[in-house]
Design a protein around this motif. Structure first.
Motif, mmCIF file in Angstrom:
data_model
loop_
_atom_site.group_PDB
_atom_site.id
_atom_site.type_symbol
_atom_site.label_atom_id
_atom_site.label_comp_id
_atom_site.label_asym_id
_atom_site.label_seq_id
_atom_site.Cartn_x
_atom_site.Cartn_y
_atom_site.Cartn_z
ATOM 1 N N PHE A 111 0.824 -1.195 0.000
ATOM 2 C CA PHE A 111 0.000 0.000 0.000
ATOM 3 C C PHE A 111 0.864 1.253 0.000
ATOM 4 O O PHE A 111 1.982 1.231 0.507
ATOM 5 N N ASP A 112 0.341 2.332 -0.538
ATOM 6 C CA ASP A 112 0.897 3.666 -0.354
ATOM 7 C C ASP A 112 -0.037 4.396 0.595
ATOM 8 O O ASP A 112 -1.259 4.240 0.508
ATOM 9 N N SER A 113 0.530 5.192 1.498
ATOM 10 C CA SER A 113 -0.294 5.917 2.467
ATOM 11 C C SER A 113 0.181 7.353 2.582
ATOM 12 O O SER A 113 1.370 7.640 2.486
ATOM 13 N N ILE A 114 -0.781 8.228 2.817
ATOM 14 C CA ILE A 114 -0.499 9.629 3.092
ATOM 15 C C ILE A 114 -1.109 9.929 4.463
ATOM 16 O O ILE A 114 -2.247 9.538 4.740
ATOM 17 N N TYR A 115 -0.325 10.576 5.325
ATOM 18 C CA TYR A 115 -0.747 10.856 6.691
ATOM 19 C C TYR A 115 -0.793 12.362 6.923
ATOM 20 O O TYR A 115 0.113 13.080 6.514
ATOM 21 N N THR A 116 -1.827 12.803 7.603
ATOM 22 C CA THR A 116 -1.927 14.186 8.058
ATOM 23 C C THR A 116 -2.642 14.167 9.405
ATOM 24 O O THR A 116 -3.026 13.107 9.893
ATOM 25 N N GLN A 117 -2.806 15.332 9.994
ATOM 26 C CA GLN A 117 -3.505 15.406 11.285
ATOM 27 C C GLN A 117 -4.695 16.346 11.183
ATOM 28 O O GLN A 117 -4.632 17.370 10.500
ATOM 29 N N ASP A 118 -5.765 15.958 11.899
ATOM 30 C CA ASP A 118 -6.932 16.825 11.953
ATOM 31 C C ASP A 118 -6.665 17.947 12.967
ATOM 32 O O ASP A 118 -5.611 17.963 13.605
ATOM 33 N N PRO A 119 -7.591 18.899 13.111
ATOM 34 C CA PRO A 119 -7.343 20.033 14.013
ATOM 35 C C PRO A 119 -7.087 19.648 15.470
ATOM 36 O O PRO A 119 -6.464 20.412 16.210
ATOM 37 N N ASP A 120 -7.551 18.455 15.894
ATOM 38 C CA ASP A 120 -7.338 18.023 17.272
ATOM 39 C C ASP A 120 -6.126 17.109 17.420
ATOM 40 O O ASP A 120 -5.890 16.559 18.493
ATOM 41 N N GLY A 121 -5.368 16.929 16.349
ATOM 42 C CA GLY A 121 -4.158 16.124 16.422
ATOM 43 C C GLY A 121 -4.345 14.649 16.135
ATOM 44 O O GLY A 121 -3.402 13.867 16.290
ATOM 45 N N HIS A 122 -5.552 14.215 15.724
ATOM 46 C CA HIS A 122 -5.751 12.814 15.344
ATOM 47 C C HIS A 122 -5.076 12.562 13.999
ATOM 48 O O HIS A 122 -5.227 13.356 13.068
ATOM 49 N N THR A 123 -4.364 11.462 13.900
ATOM 50 C CA THR A 123 -3.719 11.117 12.643
ATOM 51 C C THR A 123 -4.738 10.480 11.708
ATOM 52 O O THR A 123 -5.426 9.528 12.077
ATOM 53 N N VAL A 124 -4.822 11.027 10.485
ATOM 54 C CA VAL A 124 -5.734 10.540 9.453
ATOM 55 C C VAL A 124 -4.887 10.009 8.310
ATOM 56 O O VAL A 124 -4.026 10.710 7.781
ATOM 57 N N GLU A 125 -5.128 8.760 7.950
ATOM 58 C CA GLU A 125 -4.387 8.114 6.862
ATOM 59 C C GLU A 125 -5.321 7.897 5.677
ATOM 60 O O GLU A 125 -6.468 7.497 5.846
ATOM 61 N N LEU A 126 -4.813 8.153 4.483
ATOM 62 C CA LEU A 126 -5.463 7.729 3.246
ATOM 63 C C LEU A 126 -4.555 6.674 2.665
ATOM 64 O O LEU A 126 -3.348 6.900 2.522
ATOM 65 N N THR A 127 -5.095 5.500 2.349
ATOM 66 C CA THR A 127 -4.263 4.389 1.898
ATOM 67 C C THR A 127 -4.801 3.808 0.601
ATOM 68 O O THR A 127 -6.014 3.781 0.382
ATOM 69 N N SER A 128 -3.886 3.372 -0.253
ATOM 70 C CA SER A 128 -4.265 2.844 -1.555
ATOM 71 C C SER A 128 -3.443 1.594 -1.852
ATOM 72 O O SER A 128 -2.211 1.633 -1.785
ATOM 73 N N ILE A 129 -4.135 0.531 -2.182
ATOM 74 C CA ILE A 129 -3.436 -0.714 -2.504
ATOM 75 C C ILE A 129 -2.763 -0.570 -3.867
ATOM 76 O O ILE A 129 -3.335 0.017 -4.784
ATOM 77 N N LYS A 130 -1.533 -1.063 -3.977
ATOM 78 C CA LYS A 130 -0.807 -0.933 -5.242
ATOM 79 C C LYS A 130 -0.475 -2.288 -5.863
ATOM 80 O O LYS A 130 0.257 -2.361 -6.830
ATOM 81 N N VAL A 131 -1.020 -3.346 -5.291
ATOM 82 C CA VAL A 131 -0.920 -4.676 -5.886
ATOM 83 C C VAL A 131 -2.339 -5.114 -6.248
ATOM 84 O O VAL A 131 -3.314 -4.472 -5.839
ATOM 85 N N ASN A 132 -2.451 -6.189 -6.960
ATOM 86 C CA ASN A 132 -3.771 -6.699 -7.294
ATOM 87 C C ASN A 132 -4.503 -7.074 -6.012
ATOM 88 O O ASN A 132 -4.014 -7.910 -5.253
ATOM 89 N N PRO A 133 -5.668 -6.457 -5.742
ATOM 90 C CA PRO A 133 -6.395 -6.757 -4.498
ATOM 91 C C PRO A 133 -6.700 -8.248 -4.332
ATOM 92 O O PRO A 133 -6.707 -8.753 -3.209
ATOM 93 N N ASN A 134 -6.920 -8.973 -5.415
ATOM 94 C CA ASN A 134 -7.210 -10.408 -5.324
ATOM 95 C C ASN A 134 -6.006 -11.194 -4.830
ATOM 96 O O ASN A 134 -6.151 -12.275 -4.281
ATOM 97 N N ASP A 135 -4.805 -10.660 -5.037
ATOM 98 C CA ASP A 135 -3.598 -11.319 -4.529
ATOM 99 C C ASP A 135 -3.371 -11.025 -3.061
ATOM 100 O O ASP A 135 -2.710 -11.790 -2.374
ATOM 101 N N PHE A 136 -3.914 -9.916 -2.579
ATOM 102 C CA PHE A 136 -3.693 -9.524 -1.178
ATOM 103 C C PHE A 136 -4.804 -10.039 -0.273
ATOM 104 O O PHE A 136 -4.543 -10.662 0.742
ATOM 105 N N TYR A 137 -6.054 -9.764 -0.618
ATOM 106 C CA TYR A 137 -7.197 -10.156 0.212
ATOM 107 C C TYR A 137 -7.632 -11.568 -0.150
ATOM 108 O O TYR A 137 -8.540 -11.767 -0.941
ATOM 109 N N LYS A 138 -6.957 -12.535 0.404
ATOM 110 C CA LYS A 138 -7.251 -13.938 0.082
ATOM 111 C C LYS A 138 -8.152 -14.551 1.115
ATOM 112 O O LYS A 138 -8.140 -14.263 2.241
#
Length: 138
Positions: A111-138
């Motif tokens: 996966f590739d992920s981008i991390y930032t923080q909301d106004p209260d300091g909670h970490t928010v991640e956006l994540t994207s699978i970069k391999v074939n999902p059928n190969d990962f989620y077995k």
């Protein structure tokens, strides 16, 4: 305000820090029927327990850190993540740049992920699978 150009596909995972990885993994598996994913490329943690493509990511709490409040010892939520396509991942980076948000990008092998923080300091991640999902989620 213009429409947001990125589209989130849904909640990916909530990362929580736990006192005992194995005890918690057993609980989530037994009680909720979540499937365990522990990948050699990631080492001992995170340990994912998923229902389909979403679930929890377990990380060890730092029980010995004298700087942490004795009432929590770092046990609790670490961050939460939303899943999006690779196309929308690229758009999210541009969107964050447009907003002048501070962020970091990490390569998590599958996966590739981008991390930032909301106004209260909670970490928010956006994540994207970069391999074939059928190969990962077995």
């Amino acid at each position: 305000m213009r429409d947001l150009e990125i589209k989130l596909d849904g909640l990916d995972h909530v990362a929580i820090r736990v006192a005992d990885l194995e005890r918690s993994a057993e609980w989530y598996s037994k009680v909720l029927g979540l499937k365990r994913y522990q990948l050699p490329e990631w080492g001992d943690f995170p340990l994912f327990l998923l229902a389909g493509k979403s679930g929890v990511a377990l990380f060890p709490a730092n029980l010995e850190d004298p700087e942490l409040p004795p009432s929590t010892k770092n046990i609790g939520m670490d961050h939460f993540a939303f899943h999006l396509s690779q196309e929308n991942f690229k758009k999210a980076i541009q969107h964050y740049d447009d907003l002048n948000l501070e962020y970091t990008i990490k390569d998590h092998h599958y996966f590739d992920s981008i991390y930032t923080q909301d106004p209260d300091g909670h970490t928010v991640e956006l994540t994207s699978i970069k391999v074939n999902p059928n190969d990962f989620y077995k």
